[in-house]
Design a protein around this motif. Sequence first.
Motif, PDB file in Angstrom:
ATOM      1  N   GLY A  43       0.810  -1.207   0.000  1.00 40.92           N
ATOM      2  CA  GLY A  43       0.000   0.000   0.000  1.00 40.92           C
ATOM      3  C   GLY A  43       0.841   1.253   0.000  1.00 40.92           C
ATOM      4  N   GLY A  44       1.908   1.239   0.790  1.00 38.79           N
ATOM      5  CA  GLY A  44       2.778   2.403   0.895  1.00 38.79           C
ATOM      6  C   GLY A  44       3.396   2.812  -0.424  1.00 38.79           C
ATOM      7  N   ARG A  45       3.635   1.845  -1.293  1.00 41.14           N
ATOM      8  CA  ARG A  45       4.220   2.155  -2.603  1.00 41.14           C
ATOM      9  C   ARG A  45       3.307   3.063  -3.417  1.00 41.14           C
ATOM     10  NH1 ARG A  45       7.951  -2.506  -4.773  1.00 41.14           N
ATOM     11  NH2 ARG A  45       7.803  -1.181  -6.594  1.00 41.14           N
ATOM     12  N   ASP A  46       1.996   2.926  -3.197  1.00 43.64           N
ATOM     13  CA  ASP A  46       1.020   3.716  -3.952  1.00 43.64           C
ATOM     14  C   ASP A  46       0.337   4.778  -3.090  1.00 43.64           C
ATOM     15  OD1 ASP A  46       0.304   2.493  -6.895  1.00 43.64           O
ATOM     16  OD2 ASP A  46       1.212   1.016  -5.582  1.00 43.64           O
ATOM     17  N   GLY A  47       0.908   5.038  -1.921  1.00 39.44           N
ATOM     18  CA  GLY A  47       0.349   6.073  -1.059  1.00 39.44           C
ATOM     19  C   GLY A  47      -0.966   5.691  -0.408  1.00 39.44           C
ATOM     20  N   LEU A  48      -1.192   4.398  -0.223  1.00 36.98           N
ATOM     21  CA  LEU A  48      -2.425   3.911   0.392  1.00 36.98           C
ATOM     22  C   LEU A  48      -2.144   3.370   1.789  1.00 36.98           C
ATOM     23  CD1 LEU A  48      -3.855   1.810  -2.591  1.00 36.98           C
ATOM     24  CD2 LEU A  48      -4.578   4.098  -1.902  1.00 36.98           C
ATOM     25  N   ALA A  49      -3.043   3.655   2.713  1.00 38.48           N
ATOM     26  CA  ALA A  49      -2.996   2.987   4.012  1.00 38.48           C
ATOM     27  C   ALA A  49      -3.373   1.524   3.784  1.00 38.48           C
ATOM     28  CB  ALA A  49      -3.982   3.648   4.973  1.00 38.48           C
ATOM     29  N   THR A  50      -2.993   0.669   4.698  1.00 38.95           N
ATOM     30  CA  THR A  50      -3.285  -0.760   4.558  1.00 38.95           C
ATOM     31  C   THR A  50      -4.780  -1.004   4.376  1.00 38.95           C
ATOM     32  OG1 THR A  50      -1.353  -1.266   5.914  1.00 38.95           O
ATOM     33  CG2 THR A  50      -2.950  -3.032   5.613  1.00 38.95           C
ATOM     34  N   THR A  51      -5.605  -0.311   5.146  1.00 36.94           N
ATOM     35  CA  THR A  51      -7.054  -0.505   5.022  1.00 36.94           C
ATOM     36  C   THR A  51      -7.553  -0.050   3.654  1.00 36.94           C
ATOM     37  OG1 THR A  51      -7.406   1.611   6.137  1.00 36.94           O
ATOM     38  CG2 THR A  51      -7.507  -0.371   7.499  1.00 36.94           C
ATOM     39  N   GLN A  52      -6.982   1.013   3.107  1.00 39.24           N
ATOM     40  CA  GLN A  52      -7.367   1.464   1.768  1.00 39.24           C
ATOM     41  C   GLN A  52      -6.974   0.435   0.709  1.00 39.24           C
ATOM     42  OE1 GLN A  52      -5.141   5.164   2.055  1.00 39.24           O
ATOM     43  NE2 GLN A  52      -7.063   6.325   1.802  1.00 39.24           N
ATOM     44  N   LEU A  53      -5.771  -0.134   0.860  1.00 39.89           N
ATOM     45  CA  LEU A  53      -5.326  -1.167  -0.076  1.00 39.89           C
ATOM     46  C   LEU A  53      -6.264  -2.369  -0.028  1.00 39.89           C
ATOM     47  CD1 LEU A  53      -3.261  -2.508  -2.016  1.00 39.89           C
ATOM     48  CD2 LEU A  53      -2.127  -3.368   0.054  1.00 39.89           C
ATOM     49  N   ILE A  54      -6.618  -2.809   1.164  1.00 43.86           N
ATOM     50  CA  ILE A  54      -7.487  -3.978   1.299  1.00 43.86           C
ATOM     51  C   ILE A  54      -8.847  -3.708   0.664  1.00 43.86           C
ATOM     52  CG2 ILE A  54      -8.732  -5.418   2.973  1.00 43.86           C
ATOM     53  CD1 ILE A  54      -6.175  -5.236   4.723  1.00 43.86           C
ATOM     54  N   ALA A  55      -9.407  -2.527   0.887  1.00 46.11           N
ATOM     55  CA  ALA A  55     -10.694  -2.184   0.269  1.00 46.11           C
ATOM     56  C   ALA A  55     -10.569  -2.175  -1.250  1.00 46.11           C
ATOM     57  CB  ALA A  55     -11.185  -0.839   0.779  1.00 46.11           C
ATOM     58  N   LYS A  56      -9.467  -1.649  -1.756  1.00 44.64           N
ATOM     59  CA  LYS A  56      -9.233  -1.611  -3.206  1.00 44.64           C
ATOM     60  C   LYS A  56      -9.118  -3.029  -3.769  1.00 44.64           C
ATOM     61  CE  LYS A  56      -6.292   0.816  -6.550  1.00 44.64           C
ATOM     62  NZ  LYS A  56      -7.406   1.469  -7.224  1.00 44.64           N
ATOM     63  N   LEU A  57      -8.352  -3.877  -3.105  1.00 42.28           N
ATOM     64  CA  LEU A  57      -8.228  -5.272  -3.546  1.00 42.28           C
ATOM     65  C   LEU A  57      -9.582  -5.971  -3.524  1.00 42.28           C
ATOM     66  CD1 LEU A  57      -4.928  -6.301  -1.736  1.00 42.28           C
ATOM     67  CD2 LEU A  57      -5.274  -6.153  -4.216  1.00 42.28           C
ATOM     68  N   TYR A  58     -10.362  -5.728  -2.488  1.00 39.25           N
ATOM     69  CA  TYR A  58     -11.687  -6.334  -2.365  1.00 39.25           C
ATOM     70  C   TYR A  58     -12.570  -5.934  -3.543  1.00 39.25           C
ATOM     71  CZ  TYR A  58     -16.290  -7.445  -0.492  1.00 39.25           C
ATOM     72  OH  TYR A  58     -17.552  -7.941  -0.317  1.00 39.25           O
ATOM     73  N   HIS A  59     -12.639  -4.633  -3.832  1.00 46.86           N
ATOM     74  CA  HIS A  59     -13.479  -4.160  -4.933  1.00 46.86           C
ATOM     75  C   HIS A  59     -13.009  -4.688  -6.284  1.00 46.86           C
ATOM     76  CE1 HIS A  59     -14.780  -0.870  -2.070  1.00 46.86           C
ATOM     77  NE2 HIS A  59     -15.886  -1.482  -2.412  1.00 46.86           N
TER      78      HIS A  59
END
Length: 117
Positions: free
Chosen positions: A43-59
């Motif tokens: 997530g950090g590589r793309d400026g995302l918090a872990t929770t944001q990354l997980i939501a993005k992966l989920y969607h």
Amino acid sequence: MCRLFIEADPSLWESATRSIRIDGMVTSVRLENFFWNVLAEIGGRDGLATTQLIAKLYHEALEAGHDSGNFTSFLRVCCGRYLALQLSGEIPSGLPIARLDALSILEREKERRRAVA
């Protein structure tokens, strides 16, 4: 051989549960600390918090037609693939994941599997 693994920091395999809000719904995800660390790096590589990354992966997984029934396993595999792709040189250090040519990487992966089979 096993000493390399069994004498690693035991906190890496301890599990932690985190509450995550996806589409207004709160859900809990339980993973080993090792995987939480890798997800934070991704997530950090793309400026995302872990929770944001997980939501993005989920969607994106749902959009691709994947069953979300075993989402934590999916997250573990994402972490493993990330590390393997780094080792193979497909994910260069520091470059955001979103800037990578995913289709080309997937095609090269298929070619490598064919060559081994």
